[in-house]
Design an enzyme around this catalytic site. Structure first.
Site, PDB file in Angstrom:
ATOM      1  N   LEU A   5      -8.029   3.417   2.378  1.00  0.00           N
ATOM      2  CA  LEU A   5      -9.003   2.419   2.216  1.00  0.00           C
ATOM      3  C   LEU A   5      -7.996   1.060   2.726  1.00  0.00           C
ATOM      4  O   LEU A   5      -8.248   0.402   3.592  1.00  0.00           O
ATOM      5  CB  LEU A   5      -9.562   2.338   1.004  1.00  0.00           C
ATOM      6  CG  LEU A   5     -10.498   1.241   0.982  1.00  0.00           C
ATOM      7  CD1 LEU A   5     -11.760   1.524   1.757  1.00  0.00           C
ATOM      8  CD2 LEU A   5     -10.924   0.860  -0.571  1.00  0.00           C
ATOM      9  N   GLU A   6      -7.015   1.108   2.288  1.00  0.00           N
ATOM     10  CA  GLU A   6      -6.059  -0.264   2.487  1.00  0.00           C
ATOM     11  C   GLU A   6      -5.572  -0.221   3.790  1.00  0.00           C
ATOM     12  O   GLU A   6      -5.516  -1.423   4.366  1.00  0.00           O
ATOM     13  CB  GLU A   6      -4.939   0.058   1.493  1.00  0.00           C
ATOM     14  CG  GLU A   6      -5.297  -0.396  -0.171  1.00  0.00           C
ATOM     15  CD  GLU A   6      -4.194   0.194  -1.186  1.00  0.00           C
ATOM     16  OE1 GLU A   6      -4.185  -0.081  -2.091  1.00  0.00           O
ATOM     17  OE2 GLU A   6      -3.307   0.779  -0.564  1.00  0.00           O
ATOM     18  N   LEU A   7      -5.171   0.889   4.200  1.00  0.00           N
ATOM     19  CA  LEU A   7      -4.616   0.816   5.644  1.00  0.00           C
ATOM     20  C   LEU A   7      -5.753   0.456   6.610  1.00  0.00           C
ATOM     21  O   LEU A   7      -5.412  -0.456   7.580  1.00  0.00           O
ATOM     22  CB  LEU A   7      -3.962   2.319   6.061  1.00  0.00           C
ATOM     23  CG  LEU A   7      -3.500   2.518   7.291  1.00  0.00           C
ATOM     24  CD1 LEU A   7      -2.350   1.671   7.575  1.00  0.00           C
ATOM     25  CD2 LEU A   7      -3.223   3.706   7.657  1.00  0.00           C
ATOM     26  N   SER A  49       0.687  -1.133  -0.152  1.00  0.00           N
ATOM     27  CA  SER A  49       0.080  -0.020   0.171  1.00  0.00           C
ATOM     28  C   SER A  49       0.868   1.324   0.116  1.00  0.00           C
ATOM     29  O   SER A  49       1.602   1.229   0.693  1.00  0.00           O
ATOM     30  CB  SER A  49      -0.849   0.054   1.209  1.00  0.00           C
ATOM     31  OG  SER A  49      -1.614   1.226   1.460  1.00  0.00           O
TER      32      SER A  49
END
Ligand code: NAG
Ligand code: NAG
Ligand code: NAG
Ligand code: NAG
Length: 606
Positions: free
Chosen positions: A492-494, A421
């Site tokens: 969002l990924e985090l 990410s």
């Protein structure tokens, strides 16, 4: 005559009791009688019912009184008796039972009433001597050896060497011969109070004697001989005992030898304490005197007469005549001066002698050196281990993981090892797409998932992003100033990663920093994550090599890879986008040779 004796006795008592005294008779024609008091030889014991005799003790020393020569000088021997509880001596009334033979008074047999004091008096016209003695007639129940094999006298001692022979004669047998009618005596032998009808090849009775042909230890112990004879038609008897002991044969070496201290033995001594030097010697059986002693500078303890030194002697063991003797030299309060002295232990018997010098060594000097060395070595070792650990802990960790770590691919059903990410359109993008991806995929053989920057933004991809994150083992977050700006793909990924880590722990988040970033610039989620997670920092050119600290730290955080496995592609499923464009970030390659990686790790660690 009774008057004469009583006056003598009275005077002897007045003049000094037991000691030899000269008694004066009132009658001037009678000679003075020299009184030797009571004999020192002790009481004569006879068993009740057995034949016994008293020998006048005056003749015990033939150089003073010799019976044959006293006869030639006109001496006569008279016996008197002082029964128990009587004050007056009575002359003996001789009979068949009580008879006189030369210097002896015979009792055949003795009765309990015969006990008491007896006096023998030797006299000629010009001289007189007398001596008293005691007779004890014991009943059979009184003797220590018991009524069956009772003997009134102490056993005589006979030594027989092993494997050799000897003739055992019943003591006092010759004395009885002249009393027996026709000189006929009958002797019966017992061993341990047991009569053997027939002896064996090793032991046999021949005439009155018992012959031991071949001595073994079993034949040791007490032997009894019972002598029987007829005297004027009456049966008389007496018994004697012999204590037979076996010794080692004389053919063996009889030189004494030092057992302890050994030739190279060292006594360790400590100043200010009591020191004991033990010397042990073996004296093989010899009928001769033996001696064991310490010398201090050539002087014995007795010669030194110094309370500083003393000795303790004892018999350690006795085995068929061989004796092991010990002498301990005790040095009270050992001081430095004593260390310089010469301590010799010596043995001696008739055959030879031996000497050995005791080696003394001060205790404490050597052990402290040894202790110091040991401690030094231990400290050094600890220092080395400490240094090794601090310098190579990463390598050690990797090595440990390569040996004992579990390959997560076998235990979970995830598709990707790493999901990267990062902030799109940043300096980091180049780092991720060129360096990180290349090394992770090509060099280390991980399957990597990266969402292409072209896929941004789009509501449709949200679900897919989440599902890819969920199917990865690690979420690698490349921290940058622009990372996770509001509403971005990265945020969002985090969030997905942190949630997944917090919820089920199947995903772990790794923070990688490419350039230094001000903490204040971080989004809240990242700041929180930083508290719990390690941050792996890129250090420019230093980190380019695969053996650098950056890659090692990163590999520690990544899953364990044991055996190479085909990496799976992280397929982009964005229907709204052109499938041919920007595929670069999503290609996954397999490792060329993971074994090479292990080797490089091992080389780096050691
Ligand atoms: C006693 O004296 C006689 C002769 O007077 C002599 O033959 C005998 O050896 C002496 N005995 C001892 C034991 O001295
Ligand atoms: C008595 O004995 C002594 C030795 O003890 C001897 O000198 C003396 O002549 C003897 N007397 C008589 C009268 O035989
Ligand atoms: C026999 O002799 C041995 C050794 O001399 C001794 O130990 C033992 O007590 C003796 N036995 C008797 C009964 O005197
Ligand atoms: C002590 O013994 C040694 C042999 O062990 C000997 O050489 C030395 O002379 C002896 N010293 C004395 C004083 O006897």
């Amino acid at each position: 005559m009774p008057d004469f004796i009583s006056i003598l006795l009275f005077l002897s008592v007045v003049l000094g009791g037991d000691r030899p005294a000269v008694s004066q008779s009132s009658d001037q024609s009678e000679p003075m009688c020299y009184d030797w008091g009571e004999s020192r030889e002790g009481a004569v014991s006879v068993l009740e019912g057995e034949a016994g005799w008293l020998s006048c003790p005056l003749f015990s020393h033939p150089s003073v009184y010799n019976y044959s020569s006293t006869q030639s000088t006109g001496h006569n021997l008279f016996w008197y008796r002082l029964p128990v509880g009587h004050d007056l001596e009575q002359p003996i009334g001789y009979s068949l039972r009580l008879s006189k033979d030369r210097e002896r008074l015979w009792l055949q047999p003795a009765t309990v009433e015969d006990s008491g004091q007896y006096i023998c008096l030797l006299r000629n016209k010009s001289s007189c001597s007398k001596i008293a003695m005691r007779l004890e007639v014991l009943s059979r129940d009184q003797v220590a050896s018991g009524p069956d094999c009772a003997v009134a006298t102490a056993p005589s001692q006979v030594i027989i060497p092993l494997q050799e022979g000897k003739k055992l004669d019943c003591p006092d047998l010759q004395d009885a011969i002249k009393m027996a009618d026709g000189g006929d005596l009958n002797v019966t032998w017992y061993h341990h109070c047991r009569q053997y009808e027939r002896w064996n090849m090793d032991r046999e009775q021949k005439g009155p004697s018992l012959l031991v042909h071949l001595m073994i230890d079993y034949y040791e112990g007490l032997y009894y001989c019972k002598v029987q004879y007829q005297r004027r038609g009456r049966l008389q008897q007496f018994s004697r005992s012999i204590n037979v002991t076996a010794v080692n044969p004389p053919s063996l070496d009889k030189n004494p030898s030092i057992i302890h201290p050994g030739k190279d033995q060292v006594f360790s001594v400590k100043q200010g304490t009591e020191v004991r030097l033990t010397c042990t010697g073996l004296f093989p059986f010899l009928e001769s005197p033996w001696e064991i002693w310490w010398t201090i500078d050539g002087k014995t303890v007795e010669q030194l007469a110094d309370p500083h030194f003393s000795k303790i002697n004892r018999l350690v063991s006795y085995n068929f005549g061989d004796r092991t003797e010990e002498t301990v030299l005790v040095i009270k309060d050992f001081w430095a001066e004593d260390l310089k002295r010469e301590y010799n232990c010596s043995l001696r018997n008739q055959k030879g002698s031996a000497t050995r010098r005791a080696q003394l060594e001060e205790e404490g000097s050597l052990p402290s050196v040894e202790l110091g060395c040991g401690l030094g070595v231990t400290l050094l070792l600890m220092l080395v281990l400490f240094t090794v650990y601090h310098v190579f802990w990463l390598e050690l960790l990797l090595l440990y993981r390569s040996w004992f770590g579990t390959d997560e691919r076998h235990t979970d059903d995830k598709e990707y090892d790493v999901y990267i990410s990062y902030a799109r359109n940043s300096e980091e993008e180049q780092f991720v797409l060129v360096t990180l991806r290349r090394v992770l995929e090509n060099e280390l053989g991980y399957s990597v998932c990266i969402f292409d920057r072209d896929s941004l933004p789009g509501g449709i991809i949200t679900d897919e992003t989440l599902s890819f994150v969920a199917r990865s083992r690690r979420l690698l977050v490349v921290v940058s100033p622009d990372y996770a700006s509001k509403g971005s793909q990265a945020l969002l990924e985090l969030k997905a990663g942190i949630d997944s880590m917090a919820l089920d722990g199947h995903l772990r988040v790794i923070l990688v920093q490419y350039r230094s970033v001000q903490r204040q610039g971080w989004v809240r989620e990242l700041r929180r994550a930083r508290l719990a997670l390690a941050l792996v920092r890129w250090q420019g050119d230093k980190s380019r090599e695969l053996t650098s600290r950056f890659w090692k730290r990163l590999r520690v955080e990544l899953p364990v890879h044991r055996v190479s496995k085909e990496g799976e592609a992280c397929t982009r499923r964005l229907q709204s986008q052109d499938s041919t464009s920007s595929q670069t970030g999503l290609i996954t390659k397999t490792a060329k040779d993971p074994q090479k990686v292990f080797n490089s790790v091992a080389v780096a660690a050691f």
